[in-house]
Design a protein around this motif. Sequence first.
Motif, PDB file in Angstrom:
ATOM      1  N   GLY A  66       0.809  -1.210   0.000  1.00  0.00           N
ATOM      2  CA  GLY A  66       0.000   0.000   0.000  1.00  0.00           C
ATOM      3  C   GLY A  66       0.839   1.255   0.000  1.00  0.00           C
ATOM      4  N   PHE A  67       0.140   2.382  -0.107  1.00  0.00           N
ATOM      5  CA  PHE A  67       0.779   3.689  -0.151  1.00  0.00           C
ATOM      6  C   PHE A  67       0.772   4.322   1.242  1.00  0.00           C
ATOM      7  N   GLN A  91      11.204  23.531   3.238  1.00  0.00           N
ATOM      8  CA  GLN A  91      10.585  23.513   1.905  1.00  0.00           C
ATOM      9  C   GLN A  91      11.561  23.077   0.813  1.00  0.00           C
ATOM     10  N   THR A  92      12.495  22.206   1.177  1.00  0.00           N
ATOM     11  CA  THR A  92      13.406  21.672   0.171  1.00  0.00           C
ATOM     12  C   THR A  92      12.647  20.791  -0.823  1.00  0.00           C
ATOM     13  N   THR A  93      11.751  19.941  -0.298  1.00  0.00           N
ATOM     14  CA  THR A  93      10.947  19.066  -1.163  1.00  0.00           C
ATOM     15  C   THR A  93       9.810  19.862  -1.787  1.00  0.00           C
ATOM     16  N   ARG A  94       9.693  19.792  -3.101  1.00  0.00           N
ATOM     17  CA  ARG A  94       8.653  20.537  -3.808  1.00  0.00           C
ATOM     18  C   ARG A  94       7.634  19.628  -4.486  1.00  0.00           C
ATOM     19  N   HIS A  95       7.981  18.370  -4.679  1.00  0.00           N
ATOM     20  CA  HIS A  95       7.109  17.450  -5.409  1.00  0.00           C
ATOM     21  C   HIS A  95       6.848  16.207  -4.561  1.00  0.00           C
ATOM     22  N   ARG A  96       5.763  15.522  -4.888  1.00  0.00           N
ATOM     23  CA  ARG A  96       5.547  14.220  -4.282  1.00  0.00           C
ATOM     24  C   ARG A  96       6.496  13.219  -4.930  1.00  0.00           C
ATOM     25  N   ILE A  97       7.168  12.440  -4.119  1.00  0.00           N
ATOM     26  CA  ILE A  97       8.110  11.448  -4.621  1.00  0.00           C
ATOM     27  C   ILE A  97       7.784  10.101  -3.993  1.00  0.00           C
ATOM     28  N   HIS A  98       7.689   9.064  -4.806  1.00  0.00           N
ATOM     29  CA  HIS A  98       7.422   7.722  -4.311  1.00  0.00           C
ATOM     30  C   HIS A  98       8.737   6.960  -4.111  1.00  0.00           C
ATOM     31  N   GLY A  99       8.902   6.396  -2.921  1.00  0.00           N
ATOM     32  CA  GLY A  99      10.016   5.510  -2.643  1.00  0.00           C
ATOM     33  C   GLY A  99       9.459   4.141  -2.293  1.00  0.00           C
ATOM     34  N   ILE A 100       9.950   3.086  -2.944  1.00  0.00           N
ATOM     35  CA  ILE A 100       9.334   1.763  -2.841  1.00  0.00           C
ATOM     36  C   ILE A 100      10.246   0.812  -2.069  1.00  0.00           C
ATOM     37  N   LEU A 101       9.722   0.282  -0.974  1.00  0.00           N
ATOM     38  CA  LEU A 101      10.451  -0.662  -0.123  1.00  0.00           C
ATOM     39  C   LEU A 101       9.737  -2.009  -0.175  1.00  0.00           C
ATOM     40  N   THR A 102      10.425  -3.036  -0.657  1.00  0.00           N
ATOM     41  CA  THR A 102       9.813  -4.356  -0.809  1.00  0.00           C
ATOM     42  C   THR A 102      10.641  -5.412  -0.086  1.00  0.00           C
ATOM     43  N   ARG A 114       5.979  -7.565   2.674  1.00  0.00           N
ATOM     44  CA  ARG A 114       5.215  -6.349   2.374  1.00  0.00           C
ATOM     45  C   ARG A 114       5.913  -5.485   1.327  1.00  0.00           C
ATOM     46  N   GLN A 115       5.111  -4.600   0.724  1.00  0.00           N
ATOM     47  CA  GLN A 115       5.664  -3.546  -0.125  1.00  0.00           C
ATOM     48  C   GLN A 115       5.076  -2.224   0.353  1.00  0.00           C
ATOM     49  N   ILE A 116       5.963  -1.362   0.853  1.00  0.00           N
ATOM     50  CA  ILE A 116       5.543  -0.050   1.333  1.00  0.00           C
ATOM     51  C   ILE A 116       5.930   0.986   0.287  1.00  0.00           C
ATOM     52  N   VAL A 117       4.942   1.685  -0.246  1.00  0.00           N
ATOM     53  CA  VAL A 117       5.211   2.747  -1.221  1.00  0.00           C
ATOM     54  C   VAL A 117       5.099   4.077  -0.476  1.00  0.00           C
ATOM     55  N   PRO A 177      -3.229  -3.045   3.476  1.00  0.00           N
ATOM     56  CA  PRO A 177      -4.158  -4.103   3.050  1.00  0.00           C
ATOM     57  C   PRO A 177      -3.418  -5.319   2.517  1.00  0.00           C
ATOM     58  N   ILE A 178      -4.039  -6.490   2.651  1.00  0.00           N
ATOM     59  CA  ILE A 178      -3.471  -7.710   2.083  1.00  0.00           C
ATOM     60  C   ILE A 178      -3.758  -7.705   0.584  1.00  0.00           C
ATOM     61  N   ARG A 179      -2.685  -7.671  -0.214  1.00  0.00           N
ATOM     62  CA  ARG A 179      -2.806  -7.698  -1.667  1.00  0.00           C
ATOM     63  C   ARG A 179      -1.413  -7.876  -2.269  1.00  0.00           C
ATOM     64  N   PRO A 180      -1.329  -8.217  -3.553  1.00  0.00           N
ATOM     65  CA  PRO A 180      -0.022  -8.396  -4.190  1.00  0.00           C
ATOM     66  C   PRO A 180       0.741  -7.074  -4.282  1.00  0.00           C
ATOM     67  N   ALA A 181       2.027  -7.191  -4.583  1.00  0.00           N
ATOM     68  CA  ALA A 181       2.862  -6.002  -4.748  1.00  0.00           C
ATOM     69  C   ALA A 181       2.330  -5.138  -5.884  1.00  0.00           C
ATOM     70  N   ILE A 182       2.434  -3.842  -5.707  1.00  0.00           N
ATOM     71  CA  ILE A 182       1.940  -2.888  -6.705  1.00  0.00           C
ATOM     72  C   ILE A 182       3.001  -2.625  -7.769  1.00  0.00           C
ATOM     73  N   PHE A 183       4.261  -2.583  -7.346  1.00  0.00           N
ATOM     74  CA  PHE A 183       5.386  -2.354  -8.251  1.00  0.00           C
ATOM     75  C   PHE A 183       6.275  -3.593  -8.293  1.00  0.00           C
ATOM     76  N   ASP A 184       7.130  -3.676  -9.305  1.00  0.00           N
ATOM     77  CA  ASP A 184       8.128  -4.741  -9.366  1.00  0.00           C
ATOM     78  C   ASP A 184       9.011  -4.678  -8.128  1.00  0.00           C
ATOM     79  N   ALA A 185       9.440  -5.827  -7.661  1.00  0.00           N
ATOM     80  CA  ALA A 185      10.231  -5.899  -6.426  1.00  0.00           C
ATOM     81  C   ALA A 185      11.542  -5.128  -6.535  1.00  0.00           C
ATOM     82  N   GLU A 186      12.100  -5.031  -7.764  1.00  0.00           N
ATOM     83  CA  GLU A 186      13.391  -4.355  -7.940  1.00  0.00           C
ATOM     84  C   GLU A 186      13.249  -2.833  -8.050  1.00  0.00           C
ATOM     85  N   GLN A 187      12.037  -2.354  -8.220  1.00  0.00           N
ATOM     86  CA  GLN A 187      11.832  -0.924  -8.458  1.00  0.00           C
ATOM     87  C   GLN A 187      11.915  -0.149  -7.147  1.00  0.00           C
TER      88      GLN A 187
END
Length: 331
Positions: free
Chosen positions: A32-33, A64-75, A79-82, A197-207
Amino acid sequence: MSDNTKTHSNEDTISAFFENRSTPKNESFRAGFVAIVGRPNVGKSTLMNHMLGQKLSITSRKPQTTRHRIHGILTDEDRQIVFVDTPGIHSKEVRAINERMNKAAISALADVDVVLFVVDGIQWREDDLLTLEKLSATNLPVILVINKADTVKDKSKLLPVIESFSESFDFADIIPVSALRRHNLDRLQSVIGEYLPIRPAIFDAEQITDRSERFLASEIIREKIMRISGDEVPYDLTVQIDTFKDEPAHKDPETGKWRKAVTFIDATIFVERAGQKSIIIGDKGAKIKQVGIDARKDMEVLFDRKIMLTLWVKVKRGWSDDERALNSLGY
């Protein structure tokens, strides 16, 4: 990394998930996100970087260094935490860019499963209350992350702060951490997993991110400028990648020797005033040269190949308060 770097919106990603749904090997796998929110300069980007074990979001001591939403993916196996790193929520919307940063942070709450509300030690400020107000409008599980807990010398002061936080909001959990020292991050990761939630990974494991290499390159350059310029050039700058060209490994027709793969990057740094341009370039070009050296080193680590970087500095007056300019620059 380039083979695994893709660009998705959360909506597109979730749609793709349901269309290509498959049974996971681990029937209890969770994915999940997780939005990381809070006022500026509480360590949100540092937290995500250290949770991932890799630097994706740029950091500096300036708010205010961060200006955009950035996704970091931990698998991992369970679990996979986005993670969704967001700009700091702040009450002073002086320019159009400030308003867009706030909108980016708040809109992240619309399509996540869990929220990490990050605060700075035992300090509680107006913008923390503003963030909490935005969270009150959601039905999401909110984990309060008290960052920089290691800087609180008298640990007995933490308990009344935690009790006060508990009374102000119905948090799913409250976890003191030190993002910089990686203290208690394993505990935080475990708690996050309980609410996914219980569900499959959203992104590839290497991403590791959904952001393009062009975007990451521009952010690295911006970080190096902020670090080397001190307070002289605060937030009146942005970076545009003009050229991003990969040249694969090949045999030189003249020498017969193999040349390593290299990526050629040309970037333009936009500032609002001529004086800022001089500051970034520095005496005899010393500062802009150092920015290039530092940025290239980080890119070569992140992209795992040789980088040839060329930087230009131009004045674009009023870009941070011009809606059309913000659109063209990707905000």
